[in-house]
Structures are given as C-alpha cells and as structure tokens.
Write a protein that holds these residues in place. Structure first.
Motif, short mmCIF file in Angstrom:
data_model
loop_
_atom_site.label_atom_id
_atom_site.label_comp_id
_atom_site.label_asym_id
_atom_site.label_seq_id
_atom_site.Cartn_x
_atom_site.Cartn_y
_atom_site.Cartn_z
N VAL A 28 0.83 -1.20 0.00
CA VAL A 28 0.00 0.00 0.00
C VAL A 28 0.87 1.25 0.00
N VAL A 29 1.87 1.30 0.87
CA VAL A 29 2.71 2.50 0.97
C VAL A 29 3.48 2.75 -0.33
N PRO A 30 4.17 1.76 -0.91
CA PRO A 30 4.84 2.04 -2.18
C PRO A 30 3.87 2.45 -3.29
N ALA A 31 2.69 1.85 -3.30
CA ALA A 31 1.71 2.22 -4.33
C ALA A 31 1.25 3.66 -4.15
N LEU A 32 0.98 4.05 -2.89
CA LEU A 32 0.57 5.43 -2.64
C LEU A 32 1.68 6.41 -3.02
N LEU A 33 2.93 6.07 -2.69
CA LEU A 33 4.03 6.93 -3.07
C LEU A 33 4.17 7.06 -4.59
N ALA A 34 4.03 5.94 -5.28
CA ALA A 34 4.15 5.96 -6.74
C ALA A 34 3.03 6.80 -7.37
N PHE A 35 1.80 6.58 -6.90
CA PHE A 35 0.69 7.36 -7.44
C PHE A 35 0.80 8.83 -7.04
N GLY A 36 1.25 9.09 -5.82
CA GLY A 36 1.39 10.47 -5.37
C GLY A 36 2.44 11.23 -6.16
N CYS A 37 3.60 10.61 -6.36
CA CYS A 37 4.66 11.28 -7.14
C CYS A 37 4.23 11.49 -8.58
N SER A 38 3.62 10.49 -9.17
CA SER A 38 3.15 10.63 -10.55
C SER A 38 2.08 11.71 -10.65
#
Length: 136
Positions: A28-38
C-alpha cells in the motif's frame, strides 16, 4: 509490431489486482508513493502553461534635459559645475557614512584621512578652483 501483439491492458490490470490481493499491506505505501509522485508531476504539467505569462512591456525612454544649440560657454560651464556640486554632496555624504562606520568598528578615521590626504598630495592631485559666485 510483433512485440506489441501480446500486450493487453486487461491482462495487465488483472495481474496488478492479483498481486495486490496476495500482500496488500506490504504494497500500500509504495503504491501510494508511486501514485502520489506521478500525480504531483502530472499536476506540475497542468499548471506549467499558466506560470510566467506576463506580457513584456518595453521601458519608455524619457529624455531629461534638452539643450539649445545656441548656449554660451558660460552656460555650459555653469551646468557642469552644478552637476559637480551634486556629485560633491553625494561624495561627502558617502564619506561621512564611511567615517561613522569606521568609528563604530574601532578604526582611527582621522589618521586614515590624514594618510589619504598625504597620498593625494604625493600623487600631485590638484583641486580645481571653483568659479566665483558658485554656491553649492
């Protein structure tokens, strides 16, 4: 294009959901970071055309003094001495400011001024006499 014939968006999404179902808390955390940065980069692309859109306005040229062609030499010299008086006043204010700064920092400004005067006289710098009737 042989390489792209086996690609399908539906297959990719089903693989993503299968992967997320196996270990949901760890991803969840890596996915949120990836979506947030993008998303942040996408947001920057959206607002970029609205930044620095001021229209350049060139400065207007203003002529301050206009002199007539029939000025006499005396009028020319009077104007030059008036400008020199303004420069002398400016230099005197700057000199006084530097003296006060020197006094605040503990320097002997009178000794420095005497040395500067001796150097000026040694170089042979001569003060030009001012015309009579000139008041600064």
């Amino acid at each position: 294009m042989k390489m792209l014939k086996d690609v399908s968006v539906g297959g990719g999404l089903s693989d993503l959901f299968t992967l997320l179902r196996r270990h949901p808390k760890e991803q969840v955390v890596p996915a949120l970071l990836a979506f947030g940065c993008s998303g942040f980069i996408f947001f920057l692309f959206i607002i970029d055309p609205k930044v620095n859109t001021d229209v350049y306005v060139p400065q207007e040229v203003v002529y301050v003094e206009n002199w007539s062609m029939d000025r006499t030499d005396e009028e020319i010299m009077a104007d030059r001495w008036a400008v020199q008086c303004l420069k002398d006043k400016r230099d005197a204010r700057r000199r006084e400011a530097m003296k006060s700064l020197g006094r605040m920092s503990g320097m002997d400004v009178e000794a420095i001024e005497r040395e500067a005067e001796a150097d000026r006289l040694a170089r042979g710098v001569v003060e030009v006499e001012r015309p009579d009737g000139l008041s600064c």
